[in-house]
Design a protein around this motif. Structure first.
Motif, PDB file in Angstrom:
ATOM      1  N   ARG A  82      52.689  24.483 171.274  1.00 26.58           N
ATOM      2  CA  ARG A  82      51.148  23.719 170.966  1.00 26.58           C
ATOM      3  C   ARG A  82      51.154  23.048 169.539  1.00 26.58           C
ATOM      4  NH1 ARG A  82      48.452  24.857 175.122  1.00 26.58           N
ATOM      5  NH2 ARG A  82      48.202  27.055 175.843  1.00 26.58           N
ATOM      6  N   LYS A  83      50.568  21.873 169.820  1.00 27.19           N
ATOM      7  CA  LYS A  83      50.287  21.033 168.672  1.00 27.19           C
ATOM      8  C   LYS A  83      49.201  21.651 167.947  1.00 27.19           C
ATOM      9  CE  LYS A  83      49.999  16.540 166.933  1.00 27.19           C
ATOM     10  NZ  LYS A  83      51.136  16.165 166.241  1.00 27.19           N
ATOM     11  N   ARG A  84      49.297  21.759 166.671  1.00 30.42           N
ATOM     12  CA  ARG A  84      48.194  22.255 165.857  1.00 30.42           C
ATOM     13  C   ARG A  84      47.564  21.123 165.169  1.00 30.42           C
ATOM     14  NH1 ARG A  84      51.298  26.424 162.016  1.00 30.42           N
ATOM     15  NH2 ARG A  84      51.241  24.342 160.691  1.00 30.42           N
ATOM     16  N   PRO A  85      46.079  21.505 165.329  1.00 31.30           N
ATOM     17  CA  PRO A  85      45.500  20.070 164.497  1.00 31.30           C
ATOM     18  C   PRO A  85      45.857  20.020 163.051  1.00 31.30           C
ATOM     19  CG  PRO A  85      44.124  22.233 164.949  1.00 31.30           C
ATOM     20  CD  PRO A  85      45.363  22.386 165.428  1.00 31.30           C
ATOM     21  N   ARG A  86      45.378  18.860 162.668  1.00 32.59           N
ATOM     22  CA  ARG A  86      45.578  18.562 161.309  1.00 32.59           C
ATOM     23  C   ARG A  86      44.986  19.452 160.216  1.00 32.59           C
ATOM     24  NH1 ARG A  86      46.196  12.308 160.167  1.00 32.59           N
ATOM     25  NH2 ARG A  86      48.265  12.091 160.543  1.00 32.59           N
ATOM     26  N   GLY A  87      45.068  19.424 159.082  1.00 32.85           N
ATOM     27  CA  GLY A  87      44.462  20.334 158.113  1.00 32.85           C
ATOM     28  C   GLY A  87      45.119  21.633 157.793  1.00 32.85           C
ATOM     29  N   ARG A  88      44.219  22.473 157.029  1.00 32.49           N
ATOM     30  CA  ARG A  88      44.807  23.667 156.873  1.00 32.49           C
ATOM     31  C   ARG A  88      44.203  24.524 157.658  1.00 32.49           C
ATOM     32  NH1 ARG A  88      44.110  24.862 150.525  1.00 32.49           N
ATOM     33  NH2 ARG A  88      45.491  26.405 151.142  1.00 32.49           N
ATOM     34  N   PRO A  89      45.008  25.782 158.167  1.00 35.31           N
ATOM     35  CA  PRO A  89      44.108  26.795 159.162  1.00 35.31           C
ATOM     36  C   PRO A  89      43.087  27.506 158.094  1.00 35.31           C
ATOM     37  CG  PRO A  89      46.399  27.276 158.308  1.00 35.31           C
ATOM     38  CD  PRO A  89      46.230  26.341 158.030  1.00 35.31           C
ATOM     39  N   ARG A  90      42.351  28.083 159.003  1.00 36.81           N
ATOM     40  CA  ARG A  90      41.281  28.906 158.410  1.00 36.81           C
ATOM     41  C   ARG A  90      41.439  30.077 157.868  1.00 36.81           C
ATOM     42  NH1 ARG A  90      36.048  27.583 160.000  1.00 36.81           N
ATOM     43  NH2 ARG A  90      35.834  25.891 161.874  1.00 36.81           N
TER      44      ARG A  90
END
Length: 96
Positions: A82-90
């Protein structure tokens, strides 16, 4: 250097098929999208293609640097789920 014979063979197969394939029927940008939702859309389009296996095998052989090929997402030449969204994970899970 990547041999062009694999791409040429896939192009020939597409031409000889006689029916439209998704990568030639939709905007090519769809298959190189940034957002996870758009990547999943591109993967779903590939599932309807009769040449999905040949496309995936060729992309693996060529170690495609990125994009959706044969219904799979390539990032730096490797298939990723899967493509992860931009930014840091929560740091903390989201509660519903």
């Amino acid at each position: 250097m990547i041999p062009l014979t694999a791409l040429t063979a896939l192009d020939d197969a597409i031409e000889n098929l006689g029916v439209p394939v998704p990568c030639r029927s939709y905007d090519p940008e769809v298959f190189f999208a940034e957002s996870p939702a758009d990547v999943e859309y591109a993967k779903s389009l590939c599932r309807t293609c009769p040449l999905i296996e040949a496309c995936l095998a060729g992309a693996k052989e060529r170690r495609e640097p990125w994009g959706v090929w044969g219904g799979e997402l390539f990032v730096q030449g490797v298939v990723v789920a899967r493509k992860r969204p931009r930014g840091r994970p929560r740091k903390n899970p989201v509660t519903a």
